[in-house]
Design an enzyme around this catalytic site. Sequence first.
Site, short mmCIF file in Angstrom:
data_model
loop_
_atom_site.label_atom_id
_atom_site.label_comp_id
_atom_site.label_asym_id
_atom_site.label_seq_id
_atom_site.Cartn_x
_atom_site.Cartn_y
_atom_site.Cartn_z
N ASN A 175 -1.85 -9.13 5.23
CA ASN A 175 -1.94 -7.69 5.41
C ASN A 175 -1.46 -7.01 4.13
O ASN A 175 -0.29 -7.15 3.76
CB ASN A 175 -1.05 -7.28 6.59
N HIS A 186 -8.82 -1.70 9.16
CA HIS A 186 -7.93 -2.03 8.05
C HIS A 186 -8.40 -3.35 7.43
O HIS A 186 -8.81 -4.26 8.14
CB HIS A 186 -6.50 -2.17 8.59
N GLN A 238 0.81 -1.20 0.00
CA GLN A 238 0.00 0.00 0.00
C GLN A 238 0.86 1.26 0.00
O GLN A 238 1.92 1.32 0.60
CB GLN A 238 -0.92 0.02 1.22
N TRP A 242 -0.55 -4.17 3.53
CA TRP A 242 0.56 -3.25 3.69
C TRP A 242 1.89 -3.95 3.42
O TRP A 242 2.89 -3.31 3.21
CB TRP A 242 0.57 -2.66 5.10
N CYS A 244 -6.89 0.28 1.28
CA CYS A 244 -6.51 -1.07 1.71
C CYS A 244 -7.61 -2.08 1.38
O CYS A 244 -7.34 -3.25 1.13
CB CYS A 244 -6.19 -1.10 3.20
#
Length: 638
Positions: free
Chosen positions: A286, A262, A99, A288, A105
């Site tokens: 995740n 998130h 990200q 990220w 997200c």
Amino acid sequence: MSGVASTLAKKRALAAGFGTNANAVRYLNQDFTSLRAECRSSGRLFCDPTFPAAPEALGFKELGRSSYKTRGVTWKRPTELVSNPEFILGGATRTDICQGALGDCWLLAAIASLTLNEYVMARVVPQDQGFGDDYAGIFHFQFWQFGEWVDVVIDDQLPVKDGELMFVHSAEGREFWSALLEKAYAKVNGCYEALSGGSTTEGFEDFTGGIAENYDLQRPPRNMFQIINKALEAGALLGCSIDITSAADSEAVTRQKLVKGHAYSLTGAVEVNYRGRMEKLVRMRNPWGQRPVSLYCQKNQLLSDGEFWMSFPDFLRHYSRIEVCTLTPDTIEDDSVKHWSVSKFDGTWRRGSTAGGCRNHPYTFWMNPQFVIKLEEEDDDPDDGENGCSFVVGLIQKNRRRLRKQGEDMHTVGFAIYEVGNWYFREVHLDKNFFLTHAQTARSETFINLREVSSRFKLPPGEYLIVPSTFEPHLNGDFCIRVFSEKQTETIIISRKFDFLLPVCAGTDIKTDGFSMETCRVMVNLMDESGNGKLGLTEFATLWKKVQRYLSIYKKNDADNSGTMSTPEMRVAFKDAGFTLNNTIYQLLVARYSDPDMTIDFDNFVCCLMRLEMMFRLFKKCDPQDSGTIQLDFAQVS
């Protein structure tokens, strides 16, 4: 093209296969193959005129032209960023998605799940492109948009700040499929900023054409792990998140290093033998990527940067909800997977005509669009042991992200379901009396300001009416509603037929200041049997009786004696006058004949009814066989 002609053209296109993933609609009429060939022959790199590398493509507020966040932004192609760029390197994987400085997200979690299904991935990310011999600075991607697949063309100029890609990027740095996919999705939604904030289900559905369901993990079904396992085995896409309780909670990190508000991808589920007993585990991702997840339990295991296993009890304890996207039959290659049938309706809410609000507004609720489904066969071998017909209803708002630039956003929407039996035998729009005397059989779990609200139901065989609505009345919007069912269902759009009954005259004194010149012309055109542009005594007498009847209907439906008629009263008055109209025609009449305050005076009421009668007379004259369709040549149209 008129609304009716446009609808017919679209039906023919769908019948011919347009809008399927194999034959996607060209978004903004841009053809990837021909555009790339033109660029190759001219020796220039493609620059997209419909989504130029300019501040407007970034956003309108937080990423607007004057925002500090966009200062110093330049646009560069991958060939200007690295010496040897790759479109996809070693296959698309979840670690390709890191990200950037954009709160999307939810989208990246959907993209991460997309990489787990090669077939679905290939539908969204066509493989006929890259940085090889055919490179011309142009790429394309395919998304499902409200019932049809669209092929979206972009150039490969990406926003860069301080020498780095602003938004999604790969951890390796040389791979660009995910950044280009995000740009194509931003184009469809108007700009990058329009992607900020959302539900993973939006991405799931736009990558598959499937339908998404939400489960509250504070009150999960007893067989939640089995639901997850079966969904993954069937190729479904899954996402999960931890709810926030305040704005300050957004992106807050828990003691277990999990991020609130998130979106995570759920990518696997297994049962393993752990210290002599079977333990359920789920695998999380995740988006990220570069942000590590701490190991907070012996049973949790970090697999790679951003991906980890955790025990299922811990998962239920720490996460708030899970989203499961069931794929459509054409998305699933495996014949062993049970395919559900899919039906789809398109509709609109328009202020004053078809935007009636929820059941809290009984005076206008009945005005909402209405759709009927017939459930005829019960499920085969139901998992829950209960008989009935299982189906999922999903209500999607169309194009609301694109309207953010105009200061609009998602409406709060939902739907109600009624058992109707033989009430709709004429396929007419049910009026206020039905809803005042019948309770709803089922409803959406909530009214919510997300793009889609969906719920699963199991009801006995029968005929059911679905009424989608905004929470408040008088809000404009477009929507589509889909029904996924285990067995084939018959679907009907209510009020799709037109009819006109010859009026029965009734005498009432006229009380009016007079008719406008336009209304008088319409009266003469309708009643002039001789074609000389004048009315004889007999013709005028017939007209007089007709006006008297219309005045009687007008006064009867002016319930508050205000001297004007509201648009809900107008629809009932049309029915009393012998006209049964569908939603599209009614919306046009309201737009044409009502005042800004959504009222219609007697002059406009009469003019409208006269025009309707003229239209039906001409139609019936051109359709002697009563087939319901006519063909006109240019002279007849003139």
